[in-house]
Design an enzyme around this catalytic site. Structure first.
Site, short mmCIF file in Angstrom:
data_model
loop_
_atom_site.label_atom_id
_atom_site.label_comp_id
_atom_site.label_asym_id
_atom_site.label_seq_id
_atom_site.Cartn_x
_atom_site.Cartn_y
_atom_site.Cartn_z
CB SER A 1 -1.24 0.01 1.33
OG SER A 1 -2.14 1.16 1.25
CG ASP B 1 -6.38 -2.98 -3.96
OD1 ASP B 1 -6.61 -2.11 -4.15
OD2 ASP B 1 -5.22 -3.42 -4.01
CG HIS C 1 -5.47 -2.53 -0.19
ND1 HIS C 1 -4.78 -1.75 -1.66
CD2 HIS C 1 -4.89 -1.73 0.86
CE1 HIS C 1 -3.62 -1.35 -1.05
NE2 HIS C 1 -4.03 -1.39 0.33
#
Length: 202
Positions: A117, A169, A182
């Site tokens: 991320s 995602d 995610h």
């Protein structure tokens, strides 16, 4: 002259002093076959986070042997403002510095830069901060749930880069919504570890 009580106390405290003695100098000289510098995702705790860091480390140890891999987490805020800036600037610099210092102290280690991320943003940013002669020494780059999906990791060739993004995602699509897609990258760590091993030639 010491009393018997003082002698007894000294005898009891001696093992504690040995246990408390710093061992960093010994550990600092021990270089692993593979060293991973990992940046966790936004709002995750610790330096390795929970979604990807720990299972990735476990997968690497399984693939490479526990004595052959070290994972060092980047200490940075991992907060929402940093994500909105395209990756925390100070954290990006910290990661770049960790790359340089690791290669300096362990020139023969296979160095991997990795993130999840916002940590993926740090990987991209750190690579841009490093000179070409340094990025050329990076064994591989692995990013899970990359907000900069589609962008190369500067200085790391495509065959040494593994960017993993799940269908659906939103973060990988340039958005800011944290959906289930995610949060499931732990399932990809075994394949990612195999990629690291192959890129390292081990």
């Amino acid at each position: 002259m010491k009393t018997s009580a003082q002698q007894l106390l000294s005898a009891l405290l001696l093992p504690l002093s040995v246990l408390a003695a710093p061992t960093g100098s010994i550990e600092a000289r021990a270089c692993s076959d593979v060293t991973v510098i990992f940046a966790r995702g936004t709002t995750e705790t610790g330096t390795l986070g929970t979604v990807v860091g720990p299972p990735f480390l476990a997968a690497l140890k399984s693939a490479l042997g526990s004595s052959s891999v070290t994972m060092n987490g980047v200490d940075y805020p991992a907060d929402v403002p940093g994500f909105l800036q395209g990756g925390d600037p100070a954290g990006s610099q910290t990661m770049a510095t960790m790359v340089t210092s690791t290669l300096s102290s362990c020139p023969d280690t296979k160095l991997v830069i990795s993130g999840y991320s916002q940590g993926g943003q740090l990987v991209h940013n750190a690579a841009k901060l490093l000179p070409a002669e340094t990025t050329a020494k990076i064994s591989s780059a692995v990013i899970f749930g990359d907000p900069d999906n589609g962008d190369p990791v500067q200085g790391v060739s495509a065959d040494r880069t593994d960017i993993i993004c799940h269908a659906g995602d939103n973060i990988c699509q340039g958005g800011s919504l944290i959906l289930l897609a995610h949060l499931t990258y732990g399932m990809d760590t075994t394949a990612a570890a195999a990629f690291v091993k192959k890129a390292a030639g081990l």
